[in-house]
Design a protein around this motif. Sequence first.
Motif, PDB file in Angstrom:
ATOM      1  N   UNK A   1       0.820  -1.285  -0.132  1.00 46.69           N
ATOM      2  CA  UNK A   1      -0.224   0.019   0.094  1.00 46.69           C
ATOM      3  C   UNK A   1       0.849   1.250   0.015  1.00 46.69           C
ATOM      4  N   UNK A   2       2.147   1.108   0.500  1.00 46.90           N
ATOM      5  CA  UNK A   2       2.975   2.172   0.319  1.00 46.90           C
ATOM      6  C   UNK A   2       3.752   2.505  -0.960  1.00 46.90           C
ATOM      7  N   UNK A   3       3.890   1.376  -1.681  1.00 45.97           N
ATOM      8  CA  UNK A   3       4.800   1.571  -2.859  1.00 45.97           C
ATOM      9  C   UNK A   3       4.355   2.433  -3.952  1.00 45.97           C
ATOM     10  N   UNK A   4       3.053   2.720  -4.214  1.00 45.12           N
ATOM     11  CA  UNK A   4       2.759   3.624  -5.099  1.00 45.12           C
ATOM     12  C   UNK A   4       3.106   5.170  -4.399  1.00 45.12           C
ATOM     13  N   UNK A   5       3.154   5.327  -3.611  1.00 40.69           N
ATOM     14  CA  UNK A   5       3.500   6.622  -2.856  1.00 40.69           C
ATOM     15  C   UNK A   5       4.986   6.879  -3.012  1.00 40.69           C
ATOM     16  N   UNK A   6       5.691   5.881  -2.726  1.00 43.61           N
ATOM     17  CA  UNK A   6       7.252   5.686  -2.911  1.00 43.61           C
ATOM     18  C   UNK A   6       7.604   5.975  -4.327  1.00 43.61           C
ATOM     19  N   UNK A   7       6.737   5.170  -5.149  1.00 41.39           N
ATOM     20  CA  UNK A   7       7.078   5.366  -6.903  1.00 41.39           C
ATOM     21  C   UNK A   7       6.873   6.812  -7.108  1.00 41.39           C
ATOM     22  N   UNK A   8       5.810   7.638  -6.690  1.00 38.15           N
ATOM     23  CA  UNK A   8       5.597   8.809  -7.236  1.00 38.15           C
ATOM     24  C   UNK A   8       6.529   9.931  -6.465  1.00 38.15           C
ATOM     25  N   UNK A   9       7.016   9.525  -5.371  1.00 38.04           N
ATOM     26  CA  UNK A   9       8.005  10.427  -4.666  1.00 38.04           C
ATOM     27  C   UNK A   9       9.225  10.387  -5.597  1.00 38.04           C
ATOM     28  N   UNK A  10       9.812   9.173  -5.813  1.00 42.32           N
ATOM     29  CA  UNK A  10      11.100   8.838  -6.455  1.00 42.32           C
ATOM     30  C   UNK A  10      10.900   9.537  -7.998  1.00 42.32           C
ATOM     31  N   UNK A  11       9.599   9.553  -8.625  1.00 44.45           N
ATOM     32  CA  UNK A  11       9.455  10.004  -9.994  1.00 44.45           C
ATOM     33  C   UNK A  11       9.413  11.604  -9.841  1.00 44.45           C
ATOM     34  N   UNK A  12       8.996  12.198  -8.840  1.00 40.10           N
ATOM     35  CA  UNK A  12       8.945  13.451  -8.839  1.00 40.10           C
ATOM     36  C   UNK A  12      10.488  14.043  -8.244  1.00 40.10           C
ATOM     37  N   UNK A  13      10.691  13.214  -7.498  1.00 40.85           N
ATOM     38  CA  UNK A  13      12.438  13.778  -7.066  1.00 40.85           C
ATOM     39  C   UNK A  13      13.356  13.703  -8.376  1.00 40.85           C
ATOM     40  N   UNK A  14      13.284  12.865  -8.940  1.00 40.02           N
ATOM     41  CA  UNK A  14      14.064  12.701 -10.478  1.00 40.02           C
ATOM     42  C   UNK A  14      13.958  13.923 -11.356  1.00 40.02           C
ATOM     43  N   UNK A  15      12.503  14.203 -11.433  1.00 40.02           N
ATOM     44  CA  UNK A  15      12.204  15.176 -12.448  1.00 40.02           C
ATOM     45  C   UNK A  15      12.688  16.633 -11.968  1.00 40.02           C
ATOM     46  N   UNK A  16      12.805  16.833 -10.402  1.00 44.40           N
ATOM     47  CA  UNK A  16      13.518  18.013  -9.885  1.00 44.40           C
ATOM     48  C   UNK A  16      14.869  17.889  -9.580  1.00 44.40           C
ATOM     49  N   UNK A  17      15.520  16.967  -9.897  1.00 43.78           N
ATOM     50  CA  UNK A  17      16.840  16.932 -10.066  1.00 43.78           C
ATOM     51  C   UNK A  17      17.410  16.510  -8.608  1.00 43.78           C
ATOM     52  N   UNK A  18      16.691  15.915  -7.712  1.00 46.56           N
ATOM     53  CA  UNK A  18      17.209  15.419  -6.471  1.00 46.56           C
ATOM     54  C   UNK A  18      17.854  14.089  -6.646  1.00 46.56           C
ATOM     55  N   UNK A  19      18.754  13.721  -5.645  1.00 48.09           N
ATOM     56  CA  UNK A  19      19.343  12.367  -5.719  1.00 48.09           C
ATOM     57  C   UNK A  19      18.560  11.711  -4.688  1.00 48.09           C
TER      58      UNK A  19
END
Length: 135
Positions: free
Chosen positions: A90-108
């Motif tokens: 149940x947490x995985x979709x939120x983690x996926x969104x966080x990772x995708x958004x952070x990559x788009x914003x240039x965060x490691x």
Amino acid sequence: MRIHISSDGVPIYQQIVDQIRTRIFSGGLNTGDELPAIRTLAESLRVNPNTVARAYRELENDGLVEKRRTTGTFVAETTQQRSVAQRRRSLEPHLDNLIIQSRHLGFTIDDVVGLLMTRDEKLSGENPSEKASGS
């Protein structure tokens, strides 16, 4: 049930899911509590009933609510009674969104972990009702 819908780009059904999920995990909704009827919630939010139905389906797929034929939709077993694997899923979709958004914003990933730790410290200092409402 009070749900706030914003126009920040997050789909309405997802806002409903997130707010109900938060209430369940924070103890604002308990096992066996009945959710508003789809039409009732749709009317109060001024959204299409299909939007609320989609949110309820997602919550049901996550195992957070259960539909009881002809009686309504109710909060399912508490999170503590669910397996670790179910809670991770149940947490995985939120983690996926966080990772995708952070990559788009240039965060490691290290930047994100640091931000998560900072937010966790901040939220840990708030009282539980503030944390649950996202204030």
